[in-house]
Design an enzyme around this catalytic site. Sequence first.
Site, PDB file in Angstrom:
ATOM      1  N   GLU A 172       0.831  -1.227   0.000  1.00 28.38           N
ATOM      2  CA  GLU A 172       0.000   0.000   0.000  1.00 28.38           C
ATOM      3  C   GLU A 172       0.852   1.259   0.000  1.00 28.38           C
ATOM      4  OE1 GLU A 172      -3.036  -0.333   3.080  1.00 28.38           O
ATOM      5  OE2 GLU A 172      -4.044  -1.917   1.951  1.00 28.38           O
ATOM      6  N   GLU A 291      -5.437  -8.528  -0.393  1.00 26.06           N
ATOM      7  CA  GLU A 291      -6.153  -8.227   0.857  1.00 26.06           C
ATOM      8  C   GLU A 291      -7.617  -8.011   0.506  1.00 26.06           C
ATOM      9  OE1 GLU A 291      -4.644  -5.376   3.698  1.00 26.06           O
ATOM     10  OE2 GLU A 291      -2.580  -5.757   3.065  1.00 26.06           O
TER      11      GLU A 291
HETATM   12  O1  AHR Z   1      -5.073  -6.110   6.929  1.00 27.89           O
HETATM   13  C1  AHR Z   1      -4.996  -5.000   7.750  1.00 27.89           C
HETATM   14  C2  AHR Z   1      -4.292  -3.832   7.072  1.00 27.89           C
HETATM   15  O2  AHR Z   1      -5.099  -3.346   6.036  1.00 27.89           O
HETATM   16  C3  AHR Z   1      -2.975  -4.131   6.387  1.00 27.89           C
HETATM   17  O3  AHR Z   1      -1.906  -4.052   7.264  1.00 27.89           O
HETATM   18  C4  AHR Z   1      -2.886  -3.047   5.369  1.00 27.89           C
HETATM   19  O4  AHR Z   1      -2.140  -3.441   4.249  1.00 27.89           O
HETATM   20  C5  AHR Z   1      -4.324  -2.700   5.047  1.00 27.89           C
HETATM   21  O5  AHR Z   1      -4.545  -1.349   5.095  1.00 27.89           O
END
Ligand code: AHR
Length: 496
Positions: A172, A291
Amino acid sequence: MKARVSLDKEYVIGAVDKRIYGSFIEHLGRAVYGGIYEPGHPKADADGFRRDVLDLIRELDVPVVRYPGGNFVSSFKWEDSVGPAAKRPRRLDLAWKSVEPNSFGMGEFVKWAKTANTETMMAINLGTRGIDAARNLVEYCNHPGGSYWSDLRREHGSKEPFGIRLWCLGNEMDGPWQVGQKTPDEYGRIAYETAKAIKLFDPALELVACGSSNGHMPTFPQWEATVLDHCYDSVDYLSLHHYFHNDADDLPAFLASSVGMDRFIDSVVATCDFVRAKKRSKKPMYLSFDEWNVWFHSKDADSRNEPWQVGPHLLEDVYTMEDALVVGCLINVLLRHADRVKVACLAQLVNVIAPIMTDNGGAAWRQTIYWPFLYASKYGRGTSMNIKVDSPTYADKSFGDVPYLDASAVLSEDGASLALFCVNRSKEPMELDLRAAGLENLSLIERVELRHDDLKATNTAASPDKVAAKVLPADRGPLALSPLSFTVLRYSTGEK
Ligand code: AHR
């Protein structure tokens, strides 16, 4: 209410890459400490790995697990987490305002992953660090021996290289919350140069460049276009992240939110193809949706978290029946994009926005969202079919007409069975008609349903099986999907 699914054996979306059933363990909250690792727990093995948690993970059959973050990785010094545990430094993790004792690190994770029957997907810190730390890490993990970093790994007790194939180039990097946030040009350059170094070491390693943190970022999709302008030919996948929520407690809107995931993927595919056209490249860019999940229940509690603890209670969403329906829809979206999405990680795996929960020193149990993930992982391997859904719809203010039936279909690798994954978004039962051209001998062999009268029902340590999938008789009358349910229908094709 009536709905129909039509498919043709000859019309396919593509092969399902089993890695879409991946997950994620971050050094965050109790994912590691109290989750997968708890020395002294009655069920821990000699390495401190919780066997009760391992059993649940093996049942899910997760082919790949991303590690060690997440936001955590952007200020992580990997060298802190190897070598004799007693000598490892305790560090402040700025991402989650926690203390990282480093008692569980790289070597422990790789060993744990083997025990869990999964592969490691390793994320590299491109926040506070760069090419040098990355190339050293890759050498430490993957070189057999005879060099400084590989010999150090051997000295640390791992004679065999870890053999990690899949690497994330940062996390990110567009996010203002990220330690070491970058502009798209800054990130595109460092991703390109790091990819070059890694591929010089081993061109077979697969690399994931960071896409936007979610589809609502103001720089989406220009971020993707600029980053790929720099590194299109050097990376294999572009990442997508997205979390879904029901803050307004509006179930129809929440159930419709998977349409947003569908459109997000379509936009990323279009952006990748635009860059491909610009570059006259022969290579398609594949996607790593590394994610995804529902995440909102724990946000209030987390805002009151006391900083600088080891293994604090963070992001401990307790999932409801409603959330499981949304997760069922999100899996359908991934399956319907099997031609481009080759890796996906349910974020995360244990305790932190996870299908598995534990008590420190106590039990481990399945959350509601465990169930759609389990059945998709079990029966959703093979070929994703191009299905046509005819269903009544409802109007959603963000996504327009949303079908009450959400579905995907997978023909098994050996062609002997067909699985249909259905979410009935309606409060009414739904009569289902399946038309499958070229598969005239279908017979229902298994019917699994997840539903609960109370849509806010959750599983807890005291009642771990309140919401659980049930196997129904396969021969029960005309096919009717229960109101607000997730259903798997598995047919023998009679072909093998
Ligand atoms: O999964 C939780 C968080 O969400 C992770 O650390 C991040 O990559 C995202 O913002």
